[in-house]
Design a protein around this motif. Structure first.
Motif, PDB file in Angstrom:
ATOM      1  N   PRO A  87      46.403 -27.076  19.426  1.00 52.87           N
ATOM      2  CA  PRO A  87      46.520 -27.708  20.739  1.00 52.87           C
ATOM      3  C   PRO A  87      45.221 -28.376  21.191  1.00 52.87           C
ATOM      4  O   PRO A  87      45.242 -29.300  22.001  1.00 52.87           O
ATOM      5  CB  PRO A  87      46.915 -26.557  21.664  1.00 52.87           C
ATOM      6  N   PHE A  88      44.084 -27.949  20.640  1.00 49.83           N
ATOM      7  CA  PHE A  88      42.802 -28.563  20.990  1.00 49.83           C
ATOM      8  C   PHE A  88      42.676 -29.976  20.427  1.00 49.83           C
ATOM      9  O   PHE A  88      41.867 -30.760  20.915  1.00 49.83           O
ATOM     10  CB  PHE A  88      41.636 -27.690  20.509  1.00 49.83           C
ATOM     11  N   ALA A  89      43.454 -30.321  19.421  1.00 50.81           N
ATOM     12  CA  ALA A  89      43.460 -31.686  18.896  1.00 50.81           C
ATOM     13  C   ALA A  89      44.247 -32.620  19.818  1.00 50.81           C
ATOM     14  O   ALA A  89      44.075 -33.834  19.768  1.00 50.81           O
ATOM     15  CB  ALA A  89      44.065 -31.719  17.492  1.00 50.81           C
ATOM     16  N   ARG A  92      41.600 -31.607  25.426  1.00 56.83           N
ATOM     17  CA  ARG A  92      40.336 -30.849  25.346  1.00 56.83           C
ATOM     18  C   ARG A  92      40.424 -29.462  25.963  1.00 56.83           C
ATOM     19  O   ARG A  92      39.671 -28.582  25.577  1.00 56.83           O
ATOM     20  CB  ARG A  92      39.218 -31.633  26.021  1.00 56.83           C
ATOM     21  N   HIS A  93      41.291 -29.266  26.897  1.00 58.05           N
ATOM     22  CA  HIS A  93      41.409 -27.980  27.589  1.00 58.05           C
ATOM     23  C   HIS A  93      42.874 -27.525  27.575  1.00 58.05           C
ATOM     24  O   HIS A  93      43.516 -27.462  28.626  1.00 58.05           O
ATOM     25  CB  HIS A  93      40.878 -28.097  29.014  1.00 58.05           C
ATOM     26  N   PRO A  94      43.418 -27.202  26.412  1.00 59.49           N
ATOM     27  CA  PRO A  94      44.856 -26.928  26.330  1.00 59.49           C
ATOM     28  C   PRO A  94      45.304 -25.674  27.068  1.00 59.49           C
ATOM     29  O   PRO A  94      46.429 -25.634  27.564  1.00 59.49           O
ATOM     30  CB  PRO A  94      45.111 -26.804  24.827  1.00 59.49           C
ATOM     31  N   LEU A  95      44.472 -24.682  27.184  1.00 58.84           N
ATOM     32  CA  LEU A  95      44.872 -23.472  27.897  1.00 58.84           C
ATOM     33  C   LEU A  95      45.107 -23.809  29.367  1.00 58.84           C
ATOM     34  O   LEU A  95      46.160 -23.508  29.928  1.00 58.84           O
ATOM     35  CB  LEU A  95      43.788 -22.402  27.750  1.00 58.84           C
ATOM     36  N   TYR A  96      44.141 -24.455  29.998  1.00 59.49           N
ATOM     37  CA  TYR A  96      44.282 -24.828  31.406  1.00 59.49           C
ATOM     38  C   TYR A  96      45.407 -25.839  31.600  1.00 59.49           C
ATOM     39  O   TYR A  96      46.211 -25.730  32.523  1.00 59.49           O
ATOM     40  CB  TYR A  96      42.988 -25.471  31.929  1.00 59.49           C
ATOM     41  N   THR A  97      45.443 -26.842  30.726  1.00 59.82           N
ATOM     42  CA  THR A  97      46.427 -27.917  30.870  1.00 59.82           C
ATOM     43  C   THR A  97      47.848 -27.392  30.715  1.00 59.82           C
ATOM     44  O   THR A  97      48.740 -27.776  31.474  1.00 59.82           O
ATOM     45  CB  THR A  97      46.148 -29.032  29.834  1.00 59.82           C
ATOM     46  N   SER A  98      48.058 -26.509  29.755  1.00 54.02           N
ATOM     47  CA  SER A  98      49.414 -25.999  29.550  1.00 54.02           C
ATOM     48  C   SER A  98      49.889 -25.192  30.751  1.00 54.02           C
ATOM     49  O   SER A  98      51.028 -25.336  31.186  1.00 54.02           O
ATOM     50  CB  SER A  98      49.512 -25.189  28.253  1.00 54.02           C
ATOM     51  N   GLU A 147      30.715 -34.392  20.107  1.00 53.08           N
ATOM     52  CA  GLU A 147      30.935 -35.801  20.393  1.00 53.08           C
ATOM     53  C   GLU A 147      32.079 -36.367  19.544  1.00 53.08           C
ATOM     54  O   GLU A 147      32.924 -37.099  20.047  1.00 53.08           O
ATOM     55  CB  GLU A 147      29.659 -36.608  20.153  1.00 53.08           C
ATOM     56  N   HIS A 148      32.099 -36.002  18.276  1.00 59.01           N
ATOM     57  CA  HIS A 148      33.182 -36.465  17.395  1.00 59.01           C
ATOM     58  C   HIS A 148      34.525 -35.922  17.879  1.00 59.01           C
ATOM     59  O   HIS A 148      35.510 -36.658  17.964  1.00 59.01           O
ATOM     60  CB  HIS A 148      32.916 -36.039  15.953  1.00 59.01           C
ATOM     61  N   TYR A 149      34.564 -34.636  18.204  1.00 64.75           N
ATOM     62  CA  TYR A 149      35.803 -34.025  18.714  1.00 64.75           C
ATOM     63  C   TYR A 149      36.226 -34.709  20.014  1.00 64.75           C
ATOM     64  O   TYR A 149      37.384 -35.101  20.178  1.00 64.75           O
ATOM     65  CB  TYR A 149      35.603 -32.522  18.939  1.00 64.75           C
ATOM     66  N   LEU A 154      43.480 -36.462  21.134  1.00 64.18           N
ATOM     67  CA  LEU A 154      44.603 -37.379  21.366  1.00 64.18           C
ATOM     68  C   LEU A 154      44.726 -37.813  22.827  1.00 64.18           C
ATOM     69  O   LEU A 154      44.901 -38.992  23.128  1.00 64.18           O
ATOM     70  CB  LEU A 154      45.904 -36.718  20.893  1.00 64.18           C
ATOM     71  N   LEU A 155      44.670 -36.869  23.770  1.00 62.73           N
ATOM     72  CA  LEU A 155      44.842 -37.173  25.202  1.00 62.73           C
ATOM     73  C   LEU A 155      43.565 -36.731  25.952  1.00 62.73           C
ATOM     74  O   LEU A 155      43.551 -35.674  26.571  1.00 62.73           O
ATOM     75  CB  LEU A 155      46.066 -36.451  25.765  1.00 62.73           C
ATOM     76  N   PRO A 156      42.500 -37.529  25.902  1.00 61.18           N
ATOM     77  CA  PRO A 156      41.221 -37.093  26.447  1.00 61.18           C
ATOM     78  C   PRO A 156      41.196 -36.915  27.961  1.00 61.18           C
ATOM     79  O   PRO A 156      40.340 -36.240  28.492  1.00 61.18           O
ATOM     80  CB  PRO A 156      40.254 -38.196  26.023  1.00 61.18           C
ATOM     81  N   TRP A 157      42.133 -37.523  28.663  1.00 62.06           N
ATOM     82  CA  TRP A 157      42.111 -37.441  30.133  1.00 62.06           C
ATOM     83  C   TRP A 157      42.764 -36.163  30.654  1.00 62.06           C
ATOM     84  O   TRP A 157      42.738 -35.921  31.842  1.00 62.06           O
ATOM     85  CB  TRP A 157      42.786 -38.669  30.730  1.00 62.06           C
TER      86      TRP A 157
END
Length: 158
Positions: A87-89, A92-98, A147-149, A154-157
């Motif tokens: 989910p991190f791909a 950036r914050h999949p725990l909070y976002t989900s 920086e690369h990550y 995929l959804l940086p916003w």
């Protein structure tokens, strides 16, 4: 090569979760009180069958994303690893976002209340407010790899 688990304070594992919780808690408490006092004002209408099915699908995806994120954090963060897969791909914050966008709002619909949307929005706003500090710490810890990550997600916003 033998890897050594980092000695780390709980704060590093939790990230901004404590601050997000402090911002969200008053919204949750006031929302629950208002929802109990004026249930008709918060009702979504049943929910209707289409909303119920959609809610179940999105909620299931959100719970999977949340659990997957928790497992990855507990497994890799204590070793100082930067998690860039699963989910991190995607965000950036999949725990909070989900929790903010996929679990609480859709659980609220299933419980016939808009309260999940309100609390989810509060969590999301708090995440956006505290994410820069968390991301700066990740940049300090991981440098060019961060920086690369950051640039590849995929959804940086979110």
């Amino acid at each position: 090569m033998v890897r050594k688990q980092l000695e780390m304070p709980l704060k590093r594992l939790v990230g901004s979760g404590d601050k997000i919780g402090l911002v969200t808690l008053p919204v949750l408490v006031v929302g629950v009180v208002l929802n109990l006092a004026f249930p008709a004002a918060f009702a979504v209408g049943g929910p209707p069958p289409d909303l119920r099915v959609l809610s179940l699908v999105v909620l299931a995806c959100g719970v999977v994303g949340w659990l997957w994120s928790v497992v990855l954090i507990l497994r890799y963060v204590p070793w100082g690893d930067l998690i860039t897969w699963g989910p991190f791909a995607v965000v950036r914050h999949p725990l909070y976002t989900s929790v903010a966008l996929l679990v609480l709002p859709w659980l609220g619909f299933l419980l016939d209340t808009w309260l999940g949307v309100v609390v989810g929005a509060a969590i999301y706003a708090a995440v956006r407010a505290f994410a820069p500090a968390e991301e700066a710490a990740l940049h300090r810890a991981h440098g060019a790899r961060w920086e690369h990550y950051r640039d590849a997600v995929l959804l940086p916003w979110l």
